[in-house]
Design an enzyme around this catalytic site. Structure first.
Site, PDB file in Angstrom:
ATOM      1  N   ASP A  89      27.054 127.993  56.506  1.00 20.56           N
ATOM      2  CA  ASP A  89      25.748 128.621  56.669  1.00 20.56           C
ATOM      3  C   ASP A  89      25.807 130.130  56.459  1.00 20.56           C
ATOM      4  O   ASP A  89      26.650 130.819  57.054  1.00 20.56           O
ATOM      5  CB  ASP A  89      25.192 128.334  58.066  1.00 20.56           C
ATOM      6  CG  ASP A  89      24.930 126.853  58.289  1.00 20.56           C
ATOM      7  OD1 ASP A  89      25.066 126.079  57.324  1.00 20.56           O
ATOM      8  OD2 ASP A  89      24.593 126.466  59.425  1.00 20.56           O
ATOM      9  N   ASP A 136      30.444 134.853  57.261  1.00 22.89           N
ATOM     10  CA  ASP A 136      29.434 135.891  57.479  1.00 22.89           C
ATOM     11  C   ASP A 136      29.418 136.394  58.916  1.00 22.89           C
ATOM     12  O   ASP A 136      28.786 137.412  59.204  1.00 22.89           O
ATOM     13  CB  ASP A 136      28.036 135.324  57.174  1.00 22.89           C
ATOM     14  CG  ASP A 136      27.617 134.288  58.220  1.00 22.89           C
ATOM     15  OD1 ASP A 136      26.730 134.587  59.044  1.00 22.89           O
ATOM     16  OD2 ASP A 136      28.173 133.186  58.230  1.00 22.89           O
ATOM     17  N   ASP A 149      33.258 129.169  55.290  1.00 21.61           N
ATOM     18  CA  ASP A 149      32.176 128.883  56.218  1.00 21.61           C
ATOM     19  C   ASP A 149      30.979 128.429  55.382  1.00 21.61           C
ATOM     20  O   ASP A 149      30.894 128.728  54.180  1.00 21.61           O
ATOM     21  CB  ASP A 149      31.845 130.142  57.021  1.00 21.61           C
ATOM     22  CG  ASP A 149      30.651 129.958  57.942  1.00 21.61           C
ATOM     23  OD1 ASP A 149      30.615 128.955  58.675  1.00 21.61           O
ATOM     24  OD2 ASP A 149      29.749 130.814  57.909  1.00 21.61           O
TER      25      ASP A 149
END
Length: 262
Positions: free
Chosen positions: A16, A187, A14
């Site tokens: 961001d 996250d 991922d």
């Protein structure tokens, strides 16, 4: 259970808050504004959407609202020009916020002969040049519908939640990846389908829901905290002034947009 395919492992990241300390779209918004692609009103809408995500994370409803706001922001942009501006700006606007820990992991996976794939809900026009900066082998990203060379407010593919996992499985079939021996890093709890698609899921800087789930499942949890320091540090007083100004601007933007939406 992870989907399996007879091949070599890959690593799926991922973007961001996993590879970079913040939002890729927000990091490049200054360049889009300077080039004239992004208007003042669009910048405020984008800032408002991103601040909510960066401050509080994103559940399904919040992400859907952010998707709609950000799609309106890029409506009518020239697709080729957007990617050119992003490509020219990644070194100065994105490189300073890339986590060193993420770079080390990317290098380690590639040294082991594994492909690295960046997977992001941001537009492909933004993610592709960032992937090149990181040395990624492939990217999976949101693809807006383009008509006459310009972005519409419709999406051909939205890389979010289950669709990330679907795209990962499709790429694995095309490239011959063995997902059972592959890694994925994220996250957000909204990326559970992506994490569960591989044999080695890793929660990076996880939100509270993902941290609880990762601990319960016995997954690895990692906290990244070292963005690459490639630009000179500002003086403490100047840095404080910028931070205070950003907080005040966010508050003003939030109030203005709430009034406008009523």
């Amino acid at each position: 259970m992870p989907h399996t395919s007879p091949g070599r492992p890959a690593a799926f990241f991922d973007l961001d808050k996993t590879v970079i300390a913040g939002s890729s779209s927000l990091a490049l918004s200054k360049a889009f504004y300077a080039d004239g692609l992004l208007t003042r009103a669009g910048a405020l809408r984008g800032l408002y959407a991103q601040l909510g995500y960066l401050s509080f994370g994103a559940d399904h409803d919040q992400t859907e609202r952010m998707k709609e706001r950000l799609a309106r922001v890029s409506l009518g942009w020239d697709a080729a020009r957007t990617e050119a501006v992003a490509a020219a700006a990644v070194d100065s606007h994105v490189r300073p916020v890339v986590y060193q820990e993420a770079l080390d992991l990317i290098a380690a996976h590639q040294a082991a002969g594994e492909d690295v794939v960046v997977v992001s809900a941001s537009s492909e026009a933004v993610v592709r040049p960032i992937g090149e900066l990181l040395g990624a082998d492939h990217v999976i990203a949101t693809r807006p519908v383009v008509t006459d060379g310009r972005f519409t407010d419709q999406l051909e593919f939205y890389a979010y939640g289950p669709t990330k996992a679907t795209a990962i499985r499709e790429l694995a079939r095309e490239r011959g990846y063995d997902l059972a021996t592959s890694h994925a890093y994220s996250d957000s709890v909204t990326d559970l389908p992506m994490l569960e698609a591989v044999g080695h899921p890793v929660a990076v800087n996880p939100d509270r829901a993902l941290r609880r789930h990762a601990i319960a499942q016995g997954w690895h949890v990692r906290d990244f905290s070292r963005p690459v320091p490639v630009r000179p540090r500002r003086r403490p007083r100047a840095l404080l002034a910028v931070a205070v100004g950003t907080v005040l601007l966010a508050a003003v933007v939030g109030r203005a947009l709430r009034r406008a939406e009523r």
